[in-house]
Design an enzyme around this catalytic site. Structure first.
Site, PDB file in Angstrom:
ATOM      1  N   ASP A  93     -77.171 -12.914 -39.445  1.00 48.04           N
ATOM      2  CA  ASP A  93     -77.585 -11.634 -40.060  1.00 48.04           C
ATOM      3  C   ASP A  93     -76.742 -11.146 -41.026  1.00 48.04           C
ATOM      4  O   ASP A  93     -75.898 -11.539 -41.337  1.00 48.04           O
ATOM      5  CB  ASP A  93     -77.958 -10.423 -38.939  1.00 48.04           C
ATOM      6  CG  ASP A  93     -76.655 -10.004 -38.353  1.00 48.04           C
ATOM      7  OD1 ASP A  93     -75.671 -10.268 -38.756  1.00 48.04           O
ATOM      8  OD2 ASP A  93     -76.739  -9.374 -37.203  1.00 48.04           O
ATOM      9  N   GLY A  96     -75.738  -5.725 -42.444  1.00 46.68           N
ATOM     10  CA  GLY A  96     -76.559  -4.559 -43.050  1.00 46.68           C
ATOM     11  C   GLY A  96     -76.537  -3.596 -41.707  1.00 46.68           C
ATOM     12  O   GLY A  96     -76.105  -2.277 -41.745  1.00 46.68           O
ATOM     13  N   PHE A  97     -77.234  -3.984 -40.314  1.00 46.13           N
ATOM     14  CA  PHE A  97     -77.290  -3.149 -39.331  1.00 46.13           C
ATOM     15  C   PHE A  97     -76.163  -2.678 -38.721  1.00 46.13           C
ATOM     16  O   PHE A  97     -75.851  -1.612 -38.489  1.00 46.13           O
ATOM     17  CB  PHE A  97     -78.047  -3.776 -38.241  1.00 46.13           C
ATOM     18  CG  PHE A  97     -78.376  -3.170 -37.211  1.00 46.13           C
ATOM     19  CD1 PHE A  97     -79.391  -2.148 -37.039  1.00 46.13           C
ATOM     20  CD2 PHE A  97     -77.714  -3.166 -35.913  1.00 46.13           C
ATOM     21  CE1 PHE A  97     -79.561  -1.245 -35.887  1.00 46.13           C
ATOM     22  CE2 PHE A  97     -77.848  -2.383 -34.808  1.00 46.13           C
ATOM     23  CZ  PHE A  97     -78.904  -1.556 -34.931  1.00 46.13           C
ATOM     24  N   GLN A 190     -88.664  -3.109 -44.500  1.00 47.58           N
ATOM     25  CA  GLN A 190     -88.336  -2.092 -43.810  1.00 47.58           C
ATOM     26  C   GLN A 190     -89.418  -1.190 -44.067  1.00 47.58           C
ATOM     27  O   GLN A 190     -90.636  -1.362 -44.248  1.00 47.58           O
ATOM     28  CB  GLN A 190     -87.035  -1.330 -44.630  1.00 47.58           C
ATOM     29  CG  GLN A 190     -85.715  -2.176 -44.210  1.00 47.58           C
ATOM     30  CD  GLN A 190     -85.428  -2.261 -42.538  1.00 47.58           C
ATOM     31  OE1 GLN A 190     -85.994  -1.054 -41.799  1.00 47.58           O
ATOM     32  NE2 GLN A 190     -84.520  -2.833 -42.258  1.00 47.58           N
ATOM     33  N   ASP A 267     -84.465 -12.000 -31.463  1.00 43.68           N
ATOM     34  CA  ASP A 267     -83.201 -11.878 -31.029  1.00 43.68           C
ATOM     35  C   ASP A 267     -82.764 -10.597 -30.289  1.00 43.68           C
ATOM     36  O   ASP A 267     -83.379  -9.538 -30.647  1.00 43.68           O
ATOM     37  CB  ASP A 267     -82.080 -12.147 -32.095  1.00 43.68           C
ATOM     38  CG  ASP A 267     -81.892 -10.919 -32.812  1.00 43.68           C
ATOM     39  OD1 ASP A 267     -80.677 -10.428 -32.412  1.00 43.68           O
ATOM     40  OD2 ASP A 267     -82.593 -10.472 -33.664  1.00 43.68           O
ATOM     41  N   CYS A 305     -86.414 -19.279  -9.611  1.00 42.66           N
ATOM     42  CA  CYS A 305     -85.194 -19.785 -10.955  1.00 42.66           C
ATOM     43  C   CYS A 305     -84.637 -21.043 -10.510  1.00 42.66           C
ATOM     44  O   CYS A 305     -84.295 -21.302  -9.467  1.00 42.66           O
ATOM     45  CB  CYS A 305     -84.513 -18.596 -11.110  1.00 42.66           C
ATOM     46  SG  CYS A 305     -83.794 -19.245 -12.674  1.00 42.66           S
ATOM     47  N   CYS A 307     -82.349 -22.248 -12.644  1.00 42.61           N
ATOM     48  CA  CYS A 307     -80.726 -22.157 -13.358  1.00 42.61           C
ATOM     49  C   CYS A 307     -79.833 -22.478 -12.511  1.00 42.61           C
ATOM     50  O   CYS A 307     -80.005 -22.504 -11.089  1.00 42.61           O
ATOM     51  CB  CYS A 307     -80.773 -20.746 -13.910  1.00 42.61           C
ATOM     52  SG  CYS A 307     -80.388 -19.515 -13.189  1.00 42.61           S
ATOM     53  N   CYS A 310     -78.893 -19.664  -9.758  1.00 43.07           N
ATOM     54  CA  CYS A 310     -79.954 -19.628  -8.544  1.00 43.07           C
ATOM     55  C   CYS A 310     -79.757 -21.009  -7.844  1.00 43.07           C
ATOM     56  O   CYS A 310     -80.022 -20.816  -6.554  1.00 43.07           O
ATOM     57  CB  CYS A 310     -81.181 -19.457  -9.136  1.00 43.07           C
ATOM     58  SG  CYS A 310     -81.397 -17.783  -9.687  1.00 43.07           S
ATOM     59  N   HIS A 336     -78.039 -16.812 -15.820  1.00 44.35           N
ATOM     60  CA  HIS A 336     -79.222 -16.540 -15.436  1.00 44.35           C
ATOM     61  C   HIS A 336     -80.173 -15.792 -16.232  1.00 44.35           C
ATOM     62  O   HIS A 336     -81.512 -16.116 -16.435  1.00 44.35           O
ATOM     63  CB  HIS A 336     -79.394 -15.849 -13.846  1.00 44.35           C
ATOM     64  CG  HIS A 336     -80.498 -15.294 -13.497  1.00 44.35           C
ATOM     65  ND1 HIS A 336     -81.455 -16.193 -12.774  1.00 44.35           N
ATOM     66  CD2 HIS A 336     -81.182 -14.060 -13.835  1.00 44.35           C
ATOM     67  CE1 HIS A 336     -82.529 -15.452 -12.531  1.00 44.35           C
ATOM     68  NE2 HIS A 336     -82.597 -14.497 -12.962  1.00 44.35           N
TER      69      HIS A 336
END
Length: 377
Positions: A93, A96-97, A190, A267, A305, A307, A310, A336
């Site tokens: 990015d 700016g944010f 924006q 994101d 799950c 993963c 788990c 997870h």
């Protein structure tokens, strides 16, 4: 060309898009969730673990890497991919944010933004040209134009001035972008919560023919029904032959609703941030592992799950680690949560293939325990 969007299918039931974004470092299957690696690392996870859970792309933060270790050092290392040992796509990015969230520590001018480092108070400056120089040095596959992100709520006049400045800055970014052949520059629409201003911003930016477009200024505190309303009238203004990115959104309900409205990329720091507080997402909703009722619970976080967490560890053990402030506990909850969201995106893509995304959404929400109020309706 730095990237190419390939449209594969539109869901007949929902209008959601299935696609692929071809980049210099590989293909991103969309809709896609991007784990956030703010400081050139996804907190507590290795690149190898991210690959095992099939993350196609990660996001890093220009503002934080600008402060440390500095973009010249990353350039010397051969760019961000080599520096962090990640050979799949990266998006950075613009910073700016983060700069605008400093509020009392920054001053906005037409030239750029003067601000003080949150680390040591040093006076610094970011502009469209500096943001491009930094991101060109970092070498991400997708880079973002430097924009002004207005707060919520923003008055009409302020939002209008802000979007017009963002459009002027976007043009300066295009002019100063030194690596268009291997880095795709996305512009950011924006305009606050004002339909006419969103339309003006989209018209300004699409006329400049960027390789992709993002929607900024959402998920900044507004109610979810308002966010979805803005998406309903903004997404149709974005080119159908280019990627569409909704910035800063990562809750399961918003990923589903955004995909249904035609968004390709998302994101958010949410999965790793709540993991550090001992909160996990499961097929039956959120679970706060710190709670006493899990002290003697030897089931996995989510029995459905697959993963690493788990497969091998119990709720009781993870609760013990979190309560004892052991880093391994945060690793397990982070693994997870990211696996959960990446798996959700795989299921969303499959539901688009089968033309049943609206059905999938409704089934997911019932299982997850989200009623209409929780979902923002």
């Amino acid at each position: 060309m730095a990237i190419r969007y390939e449209h594969i299918k539109t869901c007949k039931q929902s209008g959601a898009r299935l696609g692929k974004i071809h980049t210099p470092h590989g293909v991103i299957e969309t809709p896609a969730f991007m784990p956030v690696g703010t400081q050139a690392t996804v907190k507590t996870l290795s690149p190898e673990e991210l690959k095992q859970m099939d993350a196609h792309i990660i996001l890093s933060n220009t503002y934080h890497l600008f402060l440390r270790p500095g973009y010249e050092l990353v350039r010397q290392a051969g760019g961000l991919h080599r520096f962090m040992n990640w050979d799949r796509p990266i998006l950075t990015d613009s910073g700016g944010f983060q700069v605008f969230s400093l509020s009392e520590m920054r001053k906005i001018t037409e030239e750029g933004v003067h601000f003080r480092s949150h680390l040591n108070g040093d006076k610094l400056f970011l502009s469209p040209e500096v943001a491009m120089e930094v991101q060109n040095a970092l070498g991400a596959d997708i880079i973002m134009a430097f924009d002004e992100c207005p707060p919520y709520p923003a008055e009409y006049d302020y939002a209008k001035q802000s979007l017009e400045r963002t459009s002027r800055w976007a043009e300066r970014c295009l002019t100063s972008h030194a690596r268009p052949h291997d880095q795709a520059l996305f512009a950011i629409i924006q305009g606050g919560m004002h339909e006419g201003l969103r339309r003006q911003s989209a018209t300004d930016l699409t006329s400049m023919d960027f390789p992709g477009y993002a929607i900024g200024g959402l998920s900044v505190g507004e109610p979810k029904p308002l966010m979805y309303e803005v998406l309903d009238y903004t997404v149709p203004l974005m080119p159908a032959n280019k990627p569409r990115y909704l910035m800063g959104v990562g809750s399961p309900d918003a990923l589903l609703e955004g995909s249904i409205r035609g968004i390709d990329m998302f994101d958010c720091v949410l999965p790793t941030r709540i993991a550090r507080n001992g909160t996990v997402m499961t097929s039956n909703g959120r679970l706060v592992i710190r709670n006493a009722k899990y002290a003697e619970d030897f089931a996995p976080l989510d029995p459905k799950c697959t993963c690493y967490t788990c497969t091998y560890y119990s709720r009781a053990y993870i609760r013990h680690l979190i309560k004892a402030e052991e880093t391994f506990g945060i690793r397990l909850t982070s693994i997870h949560n990211l696996h959960f969201l990446l798996d959700l995106m795989r299921n969303i893509r499959q539901a688009i293939v089968e033309d049943r995304l609206l059905n999938f959404r409704d089934e997911f929400f019932v299982q997850y325990g989200l009623n209409d109020n929780d979902r923002g309706f």
